[in-house]
Design a protein around this motif. Structure first.
Motif, PDB file in Angstrom:
ATOM      1  N   HIS A 397       0.818  -1.213   0.000  1.00  0.00           N
ATOM      2  CA  HIS A 397       0.000   0.000   0.000  1.00  0.00           C
ATOM      3  C   HIS A 397       0.849   1.260   0.000  1.00  0.00           C
ATOM      4  O   HIS A 397       0.391   2.316  -0.471  1.00  0.00           O
ATOM      5  CB  HIS A 397      -0.933  -0.012   1.213  1.00  0.00           C
ATOM      6  N   GLN A 398       2.068   1.180   0.513  1.00  0.00           N
ATOM      7  CA  GLN A 398       2.935   2.360   0.499  1.00  0.00           C
ATOM      8  C   GLN A 398       3.309   2.766  -0.920  1.00  0.00           C
ATOM      9  O   GLN A 398       3.539   3.955  -1.175  1.00  0.00           O
ATOM     10  CB  GLN A 398       4.200   2.096   1.322  1.00  0.00           C
ATOM     11  N   ALA A 401       0.346   4.744  -1.959  1.00  0.00           N
ATOM     12  CA  ALA A 401       0.239   5.955  -1.146  1.00  0.00           C
ATOM     13  C   ALA A 401       1.300   6.985  -1.529  1.00  0.00           C
ATOM     14  O   ALA A 401       1.044   8.192  -1.480  1.00  0.00           O
ATOM     15  CB  ALA A 401       0.357   5.604   0.339  1.00  0.00           C
ATOM     16  N   SER A 405       0.427  10.664  -2.563  1.00  0.00           N
ATOM     17  CA  SER A 405       0.877  11.736  -1.657  1.00  0.00           C
ATOM     18  C   SER A 405       1.460  12.912  -2.430  1.00  0.00           C
ATOM     19  O   SER A 405       1.354  14.061  -1.975  1.00  0.00           O
ATOM     20  CB  SER A 405       1.922  11.183  -0.682  1.00  0.00           C
ATOM     21  N   TRP A 462      -1.665   4.471   4.580  1.00  0.00           N
ATOM     22  CA  TRP A 462      -2.417   5.602   4.033  1.00  0.00           C
ATOM     23  C   TRP A 462      -2.682   6.700   5.055  1.00  0.00           C
ATOM     24  O   TRP A 462      -3.195   7.769   4.685  1.00  0.00           O
ATOM     25  CB  TRP A 462      -3.755   5.112   3.481  1.00  0.00           C
ATOM     26  N   THR A 465      -1.174  10.274   4.450  1.00  0.00           N
ATOM     27  CA  THR A 465      -1.760  10.879   3.256  1.00  0.00           C
ATOM     28  C   THR A 465      -3.200  11.304   3.501  1.00  0.00           C
ATOM     29  O   THR A 465      -3.639  12.374   3.064  1.00  0.00           O
ATOM     30  CB  THR A 465      -1.695   9.891   2.079  1.00  0.00           C
TER      31      THR A 465
END
Length: 510
Positions: A397-398, A401, A405, A462, A465
């Motif tokens: 997920h990073q 994200a 971002s 998340w 963000t």
């Protein structure tokens, strides 16, 4: 006013600030990385080419820190300069809103988000793998680089392996060692020999495939394992003292080590989205199997929750065919038998001898203690496995994200620059650093909580963000309505005016 010319002008100013900020920040973070890996690079006799490769491979891993800060800083610089030079006032007088002025930059930032995701998915994992393998291979070629002060380090040649711990390294290329402890391993990987020495020296030659580890003033302990049990009790280990002891390490294969050789992909940072999704599924299934197997094992050891046996349909049919009288009489007999045989635990325990009671109590304590120790050790193992599993979900997920971002931080920085109306590297730099540190540390803390399982890993990736999202919406609304940061006026200007008013009062009093 020609809007195309305006779009090119705004875009060119933003790109100038973007690339200049990116280069400056990248240099700063590279120097920070050099200090981080100074022990791996300094004093190892490495050439400039190898050090250059290391820094080249290390640079992409900095993008997740440098790029969001660059977008935030460049947007504040660009729009702060426009507002300070009254260029925004001219745009608004011509009927051009803030959103229209930002249109070309919005398209650029969206494209930048896509490029960022591609970079995070393909370039950064390869960079992490190259950096890891280069450090590992340098340690193989340069033996002193494999030894870290204060901890046990693996030091393996072509023969027997060993672990080495030293208190201090000094001298040319760290060849001299102080307070050396060595655990030599057999071919099966068992530590059966311990060597302690007050000092040591690594001696090597460019023409030789042998590195000599010369130990001075120490002791040698070796565990002996005779075949007969009687001999093991009589001779558990051998001990000797030495003034000089030399260990020869054959590095004929290690001298041909390719520094560009890629090893296995071992960490979540080295994996792309496809590999992460695949490993997340396999790790999740494997963890569930481990938990189920351990649960069944503990249940069987405790004697609790017995497994239900399948009913025999043939016996059920036979019982059904029996006459009702026989069934009733049999049930009465079974009930009477159960009443005679059932006793409470207290009654059963009280009917035993004292030594039997003590034996049962001690046996129960031993059993419970053994089960608790097993549960504690298994708990640590399962926590590590689930932490590894959570880190994969977090890393997946990073990547998304990070791309998102960049877009969010642009919508934070651009209206904020229009509100504070300050250009240059003074106030915009301070504001950008404060906002970025807030964003970054929230992400770090959320990531650590997610790895430990305190929050869901997706939420941890998340969170920072999502916190910046409402801030970006709020600032965009304020800048569009030409309102200050707080209230109807400019908060920064209010503070500046306040201090100017205080100075005038002091001068008037004098």
């Amino acid at each position: 006013m020609d809007l195309k010319i305006l779009d090119r002008y705004i875009l060119s100013r933003f790109l100038y600030n973007f690339f200049s900020s990116f280069l400056i920040l990248m240099v700063i973070f590279i120097f920070q990385g050099i200090w981080l890996f100074i022990d791996d690079l300094a004093g190892k006799g490495l050439g400039l080419v190898i050090i250059g490769k290391f820094l080249f491979y290390y640079m992409p891993s900095l993008v997740d820190k440098v790029l969001p800060l660059t977008v935030l800083l460049s947007s504040i610089l660009t729009f702060g300069t426009f507002a300070e030079n009254y260029e925004f006032a001219a745009m608004k007088a011509s009927g051009i809103s803030l959103q229209r002025a930002m249109r070309s930059l919005i398209i650029f930032v969206i494209l930048l988000g896509g490029v960022t995701f591609f970079f995070a998915n393909n370039v950064i994992p390869k960079s992490e793998q190259k950096t890891f393998n280069l450090r590992r291979n340098i340690a193989k070629v340069k033996p002193a680089a494999a030894i870290t002060e204060g901890v046990f380090s693996d030091f393996e040649g072509t023969g027997e392996g060993m672990n080495i711990k030293v208190d201090r390294k000094y001298g040319e290329q760290d060849r001299f060692l102080e307070n050396v402890i060595i655990h030599k391993k057999t071919k099966q990987g068992v530590n059966n020999t311990v060597i302690k020495a007050k000092g040591g020296e690594l001696i090597s030659s460019e023409d030789s495939d042998i590195i000599q580890l010369v130990l001075k003033d120490g002791n040698y302990y070796e565990e002996l394992k005779p075949k007969a049990n009687k001999d093991r009790r009589k001779h558990p280990f051998a001990k000797s003292k030495f003034e000089t002891y030399t260990i020869n390490i054959d590095v004929s294969e290690l001298n041909n080590q390719d520094l560009e050789e890629d090893g296995n992909i071992t960490t979540n940072k080295m994996k792309n989205v496809t590999r992460l999704i695949k490993d997340i599924d396999s790790l999740g299934e494997d963890n569930l199997k481990k938990v189920e197997a351990f649960s069944k094992n503990i249940s069987s050891r405790m004697g609790a929750f017995p497994l239900l046996t399948k009913k025999d349909s043939l016996r059920i049919e036979t019982k059904a065919k029996q006459p009702e009288k026989d069934i009733d009489s049999k049930e009465e007999a079974d009930t009477t038998k159960k009443k005679d045989s059932i006793q409470s635990v207290e009654e059963l325990f009280a009917g035993l001898e004292t030594w039997q009671q003590l034996q049962i109590i001690n046996s129960s304590k031993t059993t419970v203690t053994g089960i608790l120790n097993t549960v504690k050790s298994k708990k640590d193992e399962l926590q590590k496995r689930f932490k590894f599993y959570n880190s994969h979900i977090l890393s997946l997920h990073q990547k998304y994200a990070l791309a998102f971002s960049c877009i969010i931080l642009f919508f934070v920085g651009a209206p904020l620059g229009a509100i504070i109306r300050k250009g240059g590297l003074g106030l915009p730099m301070v504001v950008a650093i404060v906002l970025f540190l807030t964003y970054y540390f929230i992400g770090v803390f959320a990531g650590n909580y997610a790895k430990e399982g305190n929050i869901h890993p997706a939420f941890g990736a998340w969170l920072s963000t999502l916190i910046m999202l409402p801030l970006g919406i709020f600032l965009t609304q304020r800048a569009t309505a030409d309102r200050g940061l707080m209230g109807d006026g400019n908060f920064v200007e209010r503070i500046t005016t306040f201090f100017k008013f205080k100075k005038k009062e002091k001068k008037a009093e004098k």
